[in-house]
Design an enzyme around this catalytic site. Structure first.
Site, PDB file in Angstrom:
ATOM      1  N   ARG A  64      10.956  -1.259  11.392  1.00  0.00           N
ATOM      2  CA  ARG A  64       9.843  -0.832  12.231  1.00  0.00           C
ATOM      3  C   ARG A  64       9.687  -1.766  13.433  1.00  0.00           C
ATOM      4  O   ARG A  64       9.844  -2.976  13.304  1.00  0.00           O
ATOM      5  CB  ARG A  64       8.550  -0.830  11.403  1.00  0.00           C
ATOM      6  CG  ARG A  64       8.373   0.436  10.627  1.00  0.00           C
ATOM      7  CD  ARG A  64       7.277   0.382   9.624  1.00  0.00           C
ATOM      8  NE  ARG A  64       6.034  -0.242  10.055  1.00  0.00           N
ATOM      9  CZ  ARG A  64       4.955  -0.314   9.288  1.00  0.00           C
ATOM     10  NH1 ARG A  64       4.969   0.217   8.081  1.00  0.00           N
ATOM     11  NH2 ARG A  64       3.868  -0.906   9.717  1.00  0.00           N
ATOM     12  N   ARG A 114      11.793  -5.542   4.994  1.00  0.00           N
ATOM     13  CA  ARG A 114      11.558  -4.097   4.837  1.00  0.00           C
ATOM     14  C   ARG A 114      12.470  -3.244   5.724  1.00  0.00           C
ATOM     15  O   ARG A 114      12.646  -3.508   6.897  1.00  0.00           O
ATOM     16  CB  ARG A 114      10.111  -3.758   5.183  1.00  0.00           C
ATOM     17  CG  ARG A 114       9.898  -2.246   5.240  1.00  0.00           C
ATOM     18  CD  ARG A 114       8.494  -1.813   5.378  1.00  0.00           C
ATOM     19  NE  ARG A 114       7.751  -2.543   6.368  1.00  0.00           N
ATOM     20  CZ  ARG A 114       6.430  -2.594   6.388  1.00  0.00           C
ATOM     21  NH1 ARG A 114       5.731  -1.981   5.470  1.00  0.00           N
ATOM     22  NH2 ARG A 114       5.807  -3.268   7.324  1.00  0.00           N
ATOM     23  N   LYS A 171       0.839  -1.209   0.000  1.00  0.00           N
ATOM     24  CA  LYS A 171       0.000   0.000   0.000  1.00  0.00           C
ATOM     25  C   LYS A 171       0.869   1.252   0.000  1.00  0.00           C
ATOM     26  O   LYS A 171       0.651   2.161  -0.792  1.00  0.00           O
ATOM     27  CB  LYS A 171      -0.911   0.034   1.247  1.00  0.00           C
ATOM     28  CG  LYS A 171      -1.845  -1.145   1.374  1.00  0.00           C
ATOM     29  CD  LYS A 171      -2.744  -1.021   2.593  1.00  0.00           C
ATOM     30  CE  LYS A 171      -2.020  -0.998   3.919  1.00  0.00           C
ATOM     31  NZ  LYS A 171      -1.346  -2.281   4.256  1.00  0.00           N
ATOM     32  N   ARG A 207      -9.667   1.698   8.450  1.00  0.00           N
ATOM     33  CA  ARG A 207      -9.261   0.353   8.841  1.00  0.00           C
ATOM     34  C   ARG A 207     -10.339  -0.367   9.613  1.00  0.00           C
ATOM     35  O   ARG A 207     -10.183  -1.537   9.945  1.00  0.00           O
ATOM     36  CB  ARG A 207      -8.052   0.481   9.738  1.00  0.00           C
ATOM     37  CG  ARG A 207      -6.810  -0.149   9.140  1.00  0.00           C
ATOM     38  CD  ARG A 207      -5.693   0.233  10.047  1.00  0.00           C
ATOM     39  NE  ARG A 207      -4.607  -0.659   9.928  1.00  0.00           N
ATOM     40  CZ  ARG A 207      -3.483  -0.342   9.275  1.00  0.00           C
ATOM     41  NH1 ARG A 207      -3.362   0.802   8.663  1.00  0.00           N
ATOM     42  NH2 ARG A 207      -2.508  -1.210   9.244  1.00  0.00           N
ATOM     43  N   ARG A 251      -0.861  -8.391  13.597  1.00  0.00           N
ATOM     44  CA  ARG A 251      -1.333  -7.431  12.579  1.00  0.00           C
ATOM     45  C   ARG A 251      -2.138  -8.133  11.490  1.00  0.00           C
ATOM     46  O   ARG A 251      -3.159  -7.619  11.029  1.00  0.00           O
ATOM     47  CB  ARG A 251      -0.135  -6.688  11.953  1.00  0.00           C
ATOM     48  CG  ARG A 251       0.413  -5.600  12.859  1.00  0.00           C
ATOM     49  CD  ARG A 251       1.809  -5.188  12.469  1.00  0.00           C
ATOM     50  NE  ARG A 251       1.889  -4.594  11.162  1.00  0.00           N
ATOM     51  CZ  ARG A 251       2.995  -4.507  10.447  1.00  0.00           C
ATOM     52  NH1 ARG A 251       4.137  -4.985  10.926  1.00  0.00           N
ATOM     53  NH2 ARG A 251       2.993  -3.942   9.272  1.00  0.00           N
TER      54      ARG A 251
END
Ligand code: AP5
Length: 219
Positions: free
Chosen positions: A164, A131, A17, A92, A175
């Site tokens: 992160r 990431r 996203k 969300r 998540r």
């Protein structure tokens, strides 16, 4: 160019996203509004919102709707949002989606355009574990498929790349579960309104971007 509407990116953690929302926002000359980035900024500034959000985000849960709605409503008052905007990670929950509809209506925007980026769970975990993000400008990298030129350093602004806190394996599982429970139902909500497009996100970044540029018209 202008977007003249709200463009919403739905999809599970790691679907791409942020990667795609930034590109299309730049393509259409619209602001990229990532609620995750806004909350991370609040945490790094140690604001009251940041202090509430930090433990919630670190365990992979959602920040309460009222706090997120207040933050978004404030952001939308800025002049750069007058010609439309690209949401990444918002709404969300059903409550957020319903409140957003009211905000859009009262600000003279029509229906939003919603893109659901679909990627299977195995690929999501692989992407999230690779990431790295720029601690200065938020640029997103992946050590496997989109590495920086110099390891640990942002190509764009030389910022230090960091991982992160919620990309730890324990938080990633939560998540993904939270996404299934609270966010995935939004695809039906927007499908019923006739504003949902689905994109296969399990392809190279450039292929996904090409599809999006065809789907998202900006004038
Ligand atoms: P947020 O920051 O929104 O995170 P997320 O939704 O979990 O999504 P991610 O940022 O993990 O993934 P992405 O889909 O953006 O993928 P990306 O492009 O980075 O939210 C974080 C937290 O904040 C939430 O858990 C919650 O606590 C809170 N929060 C935020 N918004 C909220 C809201 N509205 N309400 C309540 N709480 C909220 O890509 C991932 C990796 O894959 C990167 O390394 C990238 O380089 C790579 N990649 C991207 N595309 C491809 C591709 N096509 N092929 C291969 N690799 C790719």
């Amino acid at each position: 160019m202008a977007l003249n509407r709200a463009l919403i990116f739905l999809g599970p953690p790691g679907a791409g996203k942020g990667t795609q929302a930034k590109k299309i926002a730049q393509h259409c000359g619209a602001p990229h509004l990532s609620t995750g980035d806004m909350l991370r900024e609040a945490i790094s500034r140690n604001t009251e919102l940041g202090r509430i959000a930090r433990p919630i985000m670190e365990r992979g849960d959602l920040v309460p709707d009222d706090l997120v709605m207040k933050m978004v409503a404030e952001r939308l008052k800025r002049t750069d949002c007058q010609g439309g905007f690209v949401f990444d990670g918002f709404p969300r929950t059903l409550a957020q989606a319903e409140q957003l509809d009211k905000i859009l209506e009262s600000n003279g925007f029509g229906k939003p355009q919603v893109i659901d980026i679909q990627v299977d769970a195995g690929e999501l975990v692989k992407r999230i574990s690779g990431r790295w993000m720029c601690s200065v400008g938020g640029e997103i990298y992946n050590v496997n498929v989109a590495p920086p030129k110099v390891p640990g350093v942002c190509d764009r602004d030389g910022g230090k790349l960091v991982q992160r806190a919620d990309d730890r394996p324990e938080a990633v599982g939560e998540r993904l579960a939270v996404y299934e429970r609270q966010t995935k139902p939004l695809t039906d909500y927007y499908r019923r309104k006739g504003v949902l497009d689905v994109v296969d996100g399990a392809r190279p970044v450039e292929e996904v971007s090409r599809d999006l540029e065809k789907l998202v018209r900006c004038s």
